[in-house]
Enzyme design. Structure first.
Site, PDB file in Angstrom:
ATOM      1  N   SER A   1       1.042  -1.341   0.186  1.00 22.25           N
ATOM      2  CA  SER A   1       0.079   0.375  -0.485  1.00 22.25           C
ATOM      3  C   SER A   1       0.727   1.244  -0.240  1.00 22.25           C
ATOM      4  O   SER A   1       1.853   1.166   0.396  1.00 22.25           O
ATOM      5  CB  SER A   1      -0.370  -0.400   1.086  1.00 22.25           C
ATOM      6  OG  SER A   1      -1.338   0.942   1.339  1.00 22.25           O
TER       7      SER A   1
ATOM      8  N   TYR B   1      -2.902  -1.394   9.965  1.00 18.50           N
ATOM      9  CA  TYR B   1      -2.476  -1.405   8.099  1.00 18.50           C
ATOM     10  C   TYR B   1      -0.954  -0.652   8.358  1.00 18.50           C
ATOM     11  O   TYR B   1      -0.568  -1.719   7.264  1.00 18.50           O
ATOM     12  CB  TYR B   1      -3.422  -0.598   8.344  1.00 18.50           C
ATOM     13  CG  TYR B   1      -3.990  -0.701   6.795  1.00 18.50           C
ATOM     14  CD1 TYR B   1      -4.079  -1.532   5.615  1.00 18.50           C
ATOM     15  CD2 TYR B   1      -2.997   0.562   5.670  1.00 18.50           C
ATOM     16  CE1 TYR B   1      -4.134  -1.712   4.585  1.00 18.50           C
ATOM     17  CE2 TYR B   1      -3.275   0.262   4.231  1.00 18.50           C
ATOM     18  CZ  TYR B   1      -3.929  -0.379   4.099  1.00 18.50           C
ATOM     19  OH  TYR B   1      -4.289  -0.752   2.601  1.00 18.50           O
TER      20      TYR B   1
END
Length: 255
Positions: free
Chosen positions: A137, A150
């Site tokens: 990401s 995350y």
């Protein structure tokens, strides 16, 4: 353009919807044979014809063992592993995050990659065109306030991929990470809605703030990520390994 991947044997985790489904479809469109897993049984039931699906939570090692045994038997080997499975995890300051939410995020987002990869490597060693692709990401290269589990897991994906490239290069196995930005779809809409409630703003205002930190000022179509994945796994990507490739509209920071 013929990418030369007809007949390629591909496994995609979390491949029944979103980015994973677009990647599975892109490989299948080029003539690859694709098996996916997902935790969403109804989504698996609705898969495109030509895509084989199995229920599997990648954080569950026993389930991964069963899935990989079935997938390798279905495909007769393996050429490409796409570790796509991941969850958004909790939102909040680190002192507000429940330990079980931290554990669950890392169990899926990075340990899940390990669980699948360790079983895929022996089959990949026998391939003439082997590669591993890990979905990280933009949060894998920036700090991400209020999303520490995350971000930590997505940074870990990049470290895992770079280590795999070094370990497995002698066997001809390439390993690369794709770092998406804000990808269009239900998941990012849910994030925007949560931020909007938290900030007492409209969803449109939140989206504008997020995209203001990118050069292209638009959400990323999931098909663009699929195109990169297929290229990396094709013979045209044979010299690319150990890379963290951003597909994020030139994001400068996360807010």
């Amino acid at each position: 353009m013929d990418l030369g991947i007809a007949g390629l044997r591909v496994v995609v985790t979390a491949g029944a919807s979103g980015i994973g489904l677009e990647i599975a479809r892109a490989f299948a469109k080029e003539g690859a044979r694709v098996v996916v897993c997902d935790v969403d049984a109804p989504a698996l039931d609705a898969l495109d014809s030509g895509l084989a699906g199995h229920v599997c939570d990648v954080s569950d090692r026993a389930a991964v063992d069963r899935f990989m045994h079935a997938a390798l038997a279905d495909l007769g080997g393996l050429d490409v592993l796409v570790n796509n499975a991941g969850i958004a995890g909790p939102t909040g300051r680190v002192d507000q995050i429940a330990p079980e939410d931290w554990d669950r995020t890392l169990a899926v987002d990075i340990t899940g990659h390990f669980n699948v990869t360790r079983l895929a490597v022996p089959a990949l060693k026998a391939s003439a065109n082997p590669s591993i692709i890990g979905l990280s990401s933009a949060a894998g290269r920036f700090g991400f306030p209020l999303r520490s589990p995350y971000a930590a897991s997505k940074w870990a994906v990049v470290g895992f991929i770079k280590s795999l490239a070094m370990e497995l290069g002698e066997f001809g196995i390439r390993a690369n990470a794709i770092l998406p930005g804000a990808v269009d779809g239900p998941r990012i809409r849910s994030v925007f809605e949560h931020k909007a409630r938290e900030r007492n703003q409209s969803v449109e205002e939140v989206q504008a703030q997020v995209l203001a930190t990118t050069s292209l000022k638009r959400l990323i179509p999931p098909q663009h990520l699929a195109t990169v994945a297929v290229f990396l796994a094709s013979p045209l990507g044979a010299s690319i390994s150990g890379q963290a490739i951003s597909v994020d509209g030139d994001t400068q920071m996360l807010v």
